[in-house]
Motif scaffolding. Structure first.
Motif, PDB file in Angstrom:
ATOM      1  N   ARG A 199       4.670 -15.634 -26.188  1.00 50.71           N
ATOM      2  CA  ARG A 199       3.399 -15.025 -25.794  1.00 50.71           C
ATOM      3  C   ARG A 199       3.463 -14.224 -24.495  1.00 50.71           C
ATOM      4  N   ALA A 200       4.507 -14.407 -23.725  1.00 51.72           N
ATOM      5  CA  ALA A 200       4.660 -13.651 -22.479  1.00 51.72           C
ATOM      6  C   ALA A 200       6.114 -13.189 -22.345  1.00 51.72           C
ATOM      7  N   PRO A 201       6.551 -12.323 -23.265  1.00 49.41           N
ATOM      8  CA  PRO A 201       7.967 -11.963 -23.331  1.00 49.41           C
ATOM      9  C   PRO A 201       8.476 -11.144 -22.145  1.00 49.41           C
TER      10      PRO A 201
ATOM     11  N   ILE B 281       4.089 -33.266 -30.812  1.00 49.00           N
ATOM     12  CA  ILE B 281       4.331 -33.034 -32.233  1.00 49.00           C
ATOM     13  C   ILE B 281       4.123 -31.548 -32.524  1.00 49.00           C
ATOM     14  N   SER B 282       5.150 -30.898 -33.046  1.00 48.70           N
ATOM     15  CA  SER B 282       5.038 -29.485 -33.402  1.00 48.70           C
ATOM     16  C   SER B 282       5.649 -29.268 -34.781  1.00 48.70           C
ATOM     17  N   GLU B 283       5.222 -28.193 -35.429  1.00 48.57           N
ATOM     18  CA  GLU B 283       5.739 -27.877 -36.762  1.00 48.57           C
ATOM     19  C   GLU B 283       7.236 -27.612 -36.714  1.00 48.57           C
TER      20      GLU B 283
ATOM     21  N   ASP C 142      -3.461 -22.527 -28.678  1.00 50.96           N
ATOM     22  CA  ASP C 142      -2.402 -21.932 -29.490  1.00 50.96           C
ATOM     23  C   ASP C 142      -1.621 -23.073 -30.138  1.00 50.96           C
ATOM     24  N   PRO C 143      -1.489 -23.085 -31.470  1.00 47.36           N
ATOM     25  CA  PRO C 143      -0.788 -24.185 -32.140  1.00 47.36           C
ATOM     26  C   PRO C 143       0.671 -24.303 -31.743  1.00 47.36           C
ATOM     27  N   MET C 144       1.221 -23.261 -31.121  1.00 49.43           N
ATOM     28  CA  MET C 144       2.603 -23.333 -30.664  1.00 49.43           C
ATOM     29  C   MET C 144       2.765 -24.368 -29.551  1.00 49.43           C
ATOM     30  N   ILE C 145       1.693 -24.606 -28.809  1.00 49.96           N
ATOM     31  CA  ILE C 145       1.733 -25.597 -27.729  1.00 49.96           C
ATOM     32  C   ILE C 145       1.415 -26.956 -28.322  1.00 49.96           C
TER      33      ILE C 145
ATOM     34  N   THR D 139      11.129 -27.451 -24.495  1.00 47.23           N
ATOM     35  CA  THR D 139       9.734 -27.863 -24.601  1.00 47.23           C
ATOM     36  C   THR D 139       8.927 -26.840 -25.386  1.00 47.23           C
ATOM     37  N   THR D 140       7.778 -27.289 -25.886  1.00 49.76           N
ATOM     38  CA  THR D 140       6.881 -26.344 -26.558  1.00 49.76           C
ATOM     39  C   THR D 140       6.328 -25.337 -25.555  1.00 49.76           C
TER      40      THR D 140
END
Length: 265
Positions: free
Chosen positions: A155-157, A93-95, A213-216, A146-147
């Motif tokens: 985060r690691a561009p 579940i992600s935003e 990290d809420p992104m995950i 995927t998240t």
């Protein structure tokens, strides 16, 4: 006599209607190529933790399951076009996803990590910032949609990011050395390490979840189309009961050797 026959026919019709209602079908979208979550054979038969959750849910709702196998990054678009009723595919579940679809209550919780070959410098990393710095410039594999993929992109561009349609494709490239590390949920990586191809690899001892990290996305839910409130309410109640009676926990112990079920809040 005529009225008695009509009564009998009415009773039979009601019984048949009840029988048809109890056999209502629930179409479930799942990836089918992400062991031990979801595996589909050549005949389309689906097994794994996702299949167990789907079958438990159908039994609780007195419905019959039909699994529809779909590439992971196509699951949400397919749900939005009514190709199936729900998604059960280890989907966190992600935003960002909630902007497109609704989710049930979370019924499981997972953690992600990197896998690397024995001798890799990554295996000595002990914290998130150091690890993210260490993968700078490396060939890193993620599954598209995927998240985890979105996290690495953000985060690691500076990594050389390689995206794959399926977990199997990514792990084949990891085993052959075409990528230097892969980022996925730990349960899937542990299954890989248990195979002959994965015996010379290890999981980096730095764990990633939504608290890091809420992104995950680390909380797993059932995907449901926006506005389908009646089905969502039924699914939520059934999932909470299946977690409470340990059915989902027992299935996760079978597939992951640990209980990843999550109590309803």
């Amino acid at each position: 006599m005529r009225s008695m026959r009509l009564s009998i026919l009415t009773i039979l019709a009601a019984a048949m209607a009840g029988s048809f209602a109890s056999a209502e079908q629930l179409k479930i979208g799942t990836e089918g190529a992400y062991p031990p979550w979801s595996m589909a054979d050549a005949s389309g038969n689906v097994t794994g933790f996702d299949a167990d959750v789907g079958n438990l849910l159908c039994a609780k709702l007195n419905m019959t399951c039909e699994f529809v196998v779909q590439a992971f990054d196509g699951l949400i678009p397919a749900l939005k076009t009514n190709q199936f009723d729900i998604i059960i595919s280890g989907m966190s579940i992600s935003e960002e996803r909630k902007k497109q679809i609704d989710f049930s209550v979370g019924y499981a919780e997972v953690t992600s990590a990197f896998a690397a070959p024995e001798g890799s410098d990554l295996l000595s990393m002990t914290d998130v910032p150091t690890l993210l710095t260490a993968i700078d410039g490396l060939k890193v594999g993620v599954q598209s949609g995927t998240t985890n993929a979105r996290f690495i992109e953000a985060r690691a561009p500076n990594v050389d990011l390689k995206t794959y349609d399926t977990l199997d494709q990514m792990l084949i490239d990891l085993a052959s050395g075409r990528i230097e590390t892969a980022f996925a949920d730990i349960a899937a990586l542990q299954s890989f390490l248990a195979t002959p191809s994965g015996k010379t690899f290890q999981i980096v001892n730095v764990k990633f979840n939504s608290t890091v990290d809420p992104m995950i996305g680390s909380i797993i839910g059932v995907g449901i189309a926006h506005g389908n409130t009646e089905l969502k309410a039924k699914v939520n109640q059934a999932l909470c009961e299946l977690v409470a009676d340990k059915s989902i926990g027992k299935s996760s112990e079978k597939w992951f050797l640990t209980d990843i079920s999550r109590p309803c809040e």
